[in-house]
Design a protein around this motif. Sequence first.
Motif, PDB file in Angstrom:
ATOM      1  N   ASP A 432       0.812  -1.216   0.000  1.00 30.42           N
ATOM      2  CA  ASP A 432       0.000   0.000   0.000  1.00 30.42           C
ATOM      3  C   ASP A 432       0.843   1.262   0.000  1.00 30.42           C
ATOM      4  O   ASP A 432       0.349   2.329  -0.349  1.00 30.42           O
ATOM      5  CB  ASP A 432      -0.925   0.010   1.230  1.00 30.42           C
ATOM      6  N   MET A 433       2.115   1.167   0.369  1.00 26.35           N
ATOM      7  CA  MET A 433       2.911   2.376   0.529  1.00 26.35           C
ATOM      8  C   MET A 433       4.388   2.051   0.383  1.00 26.35           C
ATOM      9  O   MET A 433       4.853   1.003   0.845  1.00 26.35           O
ATOM     10  CB  MET A 433       2.643   2.985   1.917  1.00 26.35           C
ATOM     11  N   VAL A 434       5.138   2.907  -0.283  1.00 30.52           N
ATOM     12  CA  VAL A 434       6.599   2.798  -0.347  1.00 30.52           C
ATOM     13  C   VAL A 434       7.167   4.153   0.043  1.00 30.52           C
ATOM     14  O   VAL A 434       6.811   5.184  -0.520  1.00 30.52           O
ATOM     15  CB  VAL A 434       7.083   2.361  -1.748  1.00 30.52           C
ATOM     16  N   ASP A 435       8.042   4.143   1.056  1.00 25.43           N
ATOM     17  CA  ASP A 435       8.589   5.396   1.576  1.00 25.43           C
ATOM     18  C   ASP A 435      10.068   5.514   1.211  1.00 25.43           C
ATOM     19  O   ASP A 435      10.429   6.175   0.246  1.00 25.43           O
ATOM     20  CB  ASP A 435       8.389   5.440   3.088  1.00 25.43           C
ATOM     21  N   SER A 460       0.270   1.477  -3.921  1.00 23.17           N
ATOM     22  CA  SER A 460      -0.828   2.443  -3.990  1.00 23.17           C
ATOM     23  C   SER A 460      -0.339   3.874  -3.808  1.00 23.17           C
ATOM     24  O   SER A 460      -0.692   4.762  -4.584  1.00 23.17           O
ATOM     25  CB  SER A 460      -1.883   2.110  -2.925  1.00 23.17           C
ATOM     26  N   HIS A 461       0.461   4.113  -2.774  1.00 24.82           N
ATOM     27  CA  HIS A 461       0.903   5.467  -2.445  1.00 24.82           C
ATOM     28  C   HIS A 461       2.432   5.531  -2.519  1.00 24.82           C
ATOM     29  O   HIS A 461       3.129   4.981  -1.668  1.00 24.82           O
ATOM     30  CB  HIS A 461       0.429   5.871  -1.048  1.00 24.82           C
ATOM     31  N   GLY A 462       2.939   6.197  -3.530  1.00 28.62           N
ATOM     32  CA  GLY A 462       4.386   6.282  -3.716  1.00 28.62           C
ATOM     33  C   GLY A 462       4.970   7.501  -3.039  1.00 28.62           C
ATOM     34  O   GLY A 462       5.157   8.544  -3.676  1.00 28.62           O
ATOM     35  N   LEU A 463       5.271   7.392  -1.752  1.00 28.17           N
ATOM     36  CA  LEU A 463       5.880   8.518  -1.041  1.00 28.17           C
ATOM     37  C   LEU A 463       7.280   8.802  -1.586  1.00 28.17           C
ATOM     38  O   LEU A 463       7.628   9.951  -1.849  1.00 28.17           O
ATOM     39  CB  LEU A 463       5.961   8.208   0.455  1.00 28.17           C
ATOM     40  N   LEU A 464       8.098   7.738  -1.706  1.00 29.25           N
ATOM     41  CA  LEU A 464       9.445   7.825  -2.294  1.00 29.25           C
ATOM     42  C   LEU A 464      10.231   8.984  -1.692  1.00 29.25           C
ATOM     43  O   LEU A 464      10.665   9.909  -2.371  1.00 29.25           O
ATOM     44  CB  LEU A 464       9.338   7.969  -3.814  1.00 29.25           C
ATOM     45  N   SER A 465      10.418   8.909  -0.382  1.00 25.47           N
ATOM     46  CA  SER A 465      11.107   9.975   0.335  1.00 25.47           C
ATOM     47  C   SER A 465      12.616   9.889   0.127  1.00 25.47           C
ATOM     48  O   SER A 465      13.166   8.818  -0.163  1.00 25.47           O
ATOM     49  CB  SER A 465      10.795   9.880   1.828  1.00 25.47           C
ATOM     50  N   GLY A 466      13.270  11.020   0.325  1.00 24.41           N
ATOM     51  CA  GLY A 466      14.730  11.065   0.268  1.00 24.41           C
ATOM     52  C   GLY A 466      15.278  10.612  -1.073  1.00 24.41           C
ATOM     53  O   GLY A 466      14.881  11.085  -2.142  1.00 24.41           O
ATOM     54  N   LYS A 467      16.201   9.639  -1.020  1.00 20.63           N
ATOM     55  CA  LYS A 467      16.857   9.136  -2.216  1.00 20.63           C
ATOM     56  C   LYS A 467      16.232   7.841  -2.713  1.00 20.63           C
ATOM     57  O   LYS A 467      16.904   7.015  -3.352  1.00 20.63           O
ATOM     58  CB  LYS A 467      18.343   8.927  -1.948  1.00 20.63           C
ATOM     59  N   ASN A 484      -1.637   7.873  -8.764  1.00 19.94           N
ATOM     60  CA  ASN A 484      -1.412   9.308  -8.660  1.00 19.94           C
ATOM     61  C   ASN A 484      -2.153   9.922  -7.481  1.00 19.94           C
ATOM     62  O   ASN A 484      -2.559  11.083  -7.520  1.00 19.94           O
ATOM     63  CB  ASN A 484      -1.801  10.017  -9.958  1.00 19.94           C
ATOM     64  N   THR A 485      -2.334   9.146  -6.391  1.00 20.67           N
ATOM     65  CA  THR A 485      -2.855   9.727  -5.156  1.00 20.67           C
ATOM     66  C   THR A 485      -1.861  10.716  -4.562  1.00 20.67           C
ATOM     67  O   THR A 485      -2.233  11.584  -3.777  1.00 20.67           O
ATOM     68  CB  THR A 485      -3.150   8.629  -4.129  1.00 20.67           C
ATOM     69  N   ILE A 486      -0.582  10.551  -4.919  1.00 22.45           N
ATOM     70  CA  ILE A 486       0.485  11.466  -4.515  1.00 22.45           C
ATOM     71  C   ILE A 486       1.189  11.932  -5.785  1.00 22.45           C
ATOM     72  O   ILE A 486       1.488  11.120  -6.661  1.00 22.45           O
ATOM     73  CB  ILE A 486       1.483  10.769  -3.581  1.00 22.45           C
ATOM     74  N   PRO A 487       1.457  13.236  -5.937  1.00 16.96           N
ATOM     75  CA  PRO A 487       2.145  13.710  -7.148  1.00 16.96           C
ATOM     76  C   PRO A 487       3.521  13.069  -7.291  1.00 16.96           C
ATOM     77  O   PRO A 487       4.350  13.143  -6.390  1.00 16.96           O
ATOM     78  CB  PRO A 487       2.258  15.228  -6.914  1.00 16.96           C
ATOM     79  N   SER A 488       3.763  12.425  -8.427  1.00 17.83           N
ATOM     80  CA  SER A 488       5.038  11.718  -8.631  1.00 17.83           C
ATOM     81  C   SER A 488       5.608  11.940 -10.017  1.00 17.83           C
ATOM     82  O   SER A 488       6.458  11.163 -10.471  1.00 17.83           O
ATOM     83  CB  SER A 488       4.842  10.203  -8.398  1.00 17.83           C
ATOM     84  N   LEU A 489       5.160  12.964 -10.706  1.00 16.73           N
ATOM     85  CA  LEU A 489       5.585  13.170 -12.089  1.00 16.73           C
ATOM     86  C   LEU A 489       7.082  13.426 -12.187  1.00 16.73           C
ATOM     87  O   LEU A 489       7.769  12.839 -13.036  1.00 16.73           O
ATOM     88  CB  LEU A 489       4.802  14.327 -12.706  1.00 16.73           C
ATOM     89  N   GLU A 490       7.613  14.284 -11.332  1.00 17.43           N
ATOM     90  CA  GLU A 490       9.038  14.586 -11.378  1.00 17.43           C
ATOM     91  C   GLU A 490       9.878  13.360 -11.028  1.00 17.43           C
ATOM     92  O   GLU A 490      10.938  13.122 -11.617  1.00 17.43           O
ATOM     93  CB  GLU A 490       9.364  15.737 -10.424  1.00 17.43           C
ATOM     94  N   LYS A 491       9.407  12.557 -10.088  1.00 21.85           N
ATOM     95  CA  LYS A 491      10.140  11.347  -9.710  1.00 21.85           C
ATOM     96  C   LYS A 491      10.111  10.322 -10.828  1.00 21.85           C
ATOM     97  O   LYS A 491      11.072   9.581 -11.028  1.00 21.85           O
ATOM     98  CB  LYS A 491       9.542  10.775  -8.427  1.00 21.85           C
ATOM     99  N   ALA A 492       9.013  10.280 -11.575  1.00 20.73           N
ATOM    100  CA  ALA A 492       8.932   9.349 -12.704  1.00 20.73           C
ATOM    101  C   ALA A 492       9.943   9.722 -13.778  1.00 20.73           C
ATOM    102  O   ALA A 492      10.547   8.847 -14.413  1.00 20.73           O
ATOM    103  CB  ALA A 492       7.520   9.346 -13.276  1.00 20.73           C
ATOM    104  N   ARG A 493      10.157  10.993 -13.992  1.00 24.77           N
ATOM    105  CA  ARG A 493      11.138  11.427 -14.978  1.00 24.77           C
ATOM    106  C   ARG A 493      12.563  11.103 -14.551  1.00 24.77           C
ATOM    107  O   ARG A 493      13.434  10.857 -15.393  1.00 24.77           O
ATOM    108  CB  ARG A 493      11.001  12.930 -15.214  1.00 24.77           C
ATOM    109  N   ALA A 494      12.801  11.100 -13.228  1.00 22.96           N
ATOM    110  CA  ALA A 494      14.149  10.851 -12.721  1.00 22.96           C
ATOM    111  C   ALA A 494      14.434   9.374 -12.479  1.00 22.96           C
ATOM    112  O   ALA A 494      15.545   9.027 -12.080  1.00 22.96           O
ATOM    113  CB  ALA A 494      14.359  11.619 -11.413  1.00 22.96           C
TER     114      ALA A 494
END
Length: 533
Positions: A432-435, A460-467, A484-494
Amino acid sequence: MPGVNAIKLLTGNSHPELAQMVADRLGIAVTPCVCKKFADQSIDVRIGASVRDEDVFVLQTGNSPYVDPNDSLMELLIILSACKTASARRITAVIPSFPYSRHDKKDKSRAPITAKLVANMITVAGADHVITMDLHASQIQGFFDIPVDNLTSEPSVARWIRTRVHNYSDAIIVSPDAGGAKRATSLADLLGIDFALINRNRKREQNKRIRAAQREQAGLSTQSSFSDLQSGLTTPNPSNLLVEKAALQKSRSASGGSSSGSSGDSGIGGGGGNGNGGGDQRRIASQDQLRSVNDQLDDLSLHQQKTSADETPKLGHAHAHGLANGRLEPAFSSRDSSPSAVKQTLANGVLVDERGHWMTIDENGHRVVSGGLKQPESSHPQISLQSQDLSMSTSSLGSVNMGEGAADDGEETKMEILVGDVRGKTAILIDDMVDTGRTLALAAKTLKDAGAKEVYAHISHGLLSGKATDLLAMLDLERLVVTNTIPSLEKARASKGKLEIMDVSAVIAESIRRTHNGESISLLFQEDAALLF
């Protein structure tokens, strides 16, 4: 769609893109709402259109790279309160990613249940209904006194797997921990495929062994049941030292099954014969355990340092005598048990004397178990183990049962597959979540080592904190799919093409439409729900 024009959709600064996508699917415009900060960092909200007697939906996610999560929560609460004081007919909080959802239980002493606090705040702020998605723990719905709809991304995930994973019927759904077993089995049943379960085992072996050996050599208990004891005392267990059953049986057979405590034995329970059968049994068990630990220390050939003459009085006569002879002895002898030596009661019948020694006494006044003061390593160099004395084998110290929290450093984390066979299959991790991404990385490596052909992950919720994004780029992972419950567009590009965003705005928009029109939303949880979007 009847009645759609009566919907007012408001949003803060946490996820304006999702709000616009939902509004487009509903065929309405987002109601102007400005959230800004004053110079003192307090939040100001201005609603740019009338909401009187309207059906208001406030879309605000709990985690966002745009604003601080606490600011996001405060924006939501202030918007709800502003709509309530502006005479809105009904106010629904749409929270795709619920804030503080991991703080849903009291898992240790003095831990807050913050999810319950957030639920109370949302209710007091003026919400009449809450719509959220993939709660970390479903019991959070019970924290509210108002209706809560916990939407699921499961039908959308199932559709993605059917259309994007080659030969998905030969795939296997994997949960990276025991807490997600229900989620994994549900999706596996929906797809008609197998599932697997991974166990995450955190071990701090080396430091636990070192500290266990130090406590054994000093004659102290290896566990403490009082986590907030600040005096430095170790609290008693049913026995001073915890040893494995095999070692205890070995020591008993070596002693010939003798049940009498001789005068030469400084038994922990030694208080003289009083005809008390229970006291004798406890005394015999304590002596047997003490002999067992002494035998283990003899076998390990631990080199004891000689006790200096000026330090011996500080340790107590019996204790110092035991250390000088390279063996563990009780912290007290039977002649030290006079009540006059006891100064105060610590807790649960534990008595402490003026020297810092503790003991427990049975109903007849005889000592049951006792121990000494836990000294800092620097205070008594003669009882601290040198680095060369710690080169003992893992199996030798495996007989000591260490308590949780004995060492907080040197963490060794391992994962092993408990259920299911992934060899030669496409493994699909579900959570449900990745931090930080560390659990995901360990799970992906475990699956690859177990022979998985490919590894996908659906979160479900891609927090993707830090590195976490940098870690994702290095993983042996075909694709990580997040909603896309959490904005992740910039992280997807990187992420170098490894991160894919799955749109759930259709699910949220349909739930808003059905809620507004008074229709059932149970259809959104059924197997063919993905056909609606």
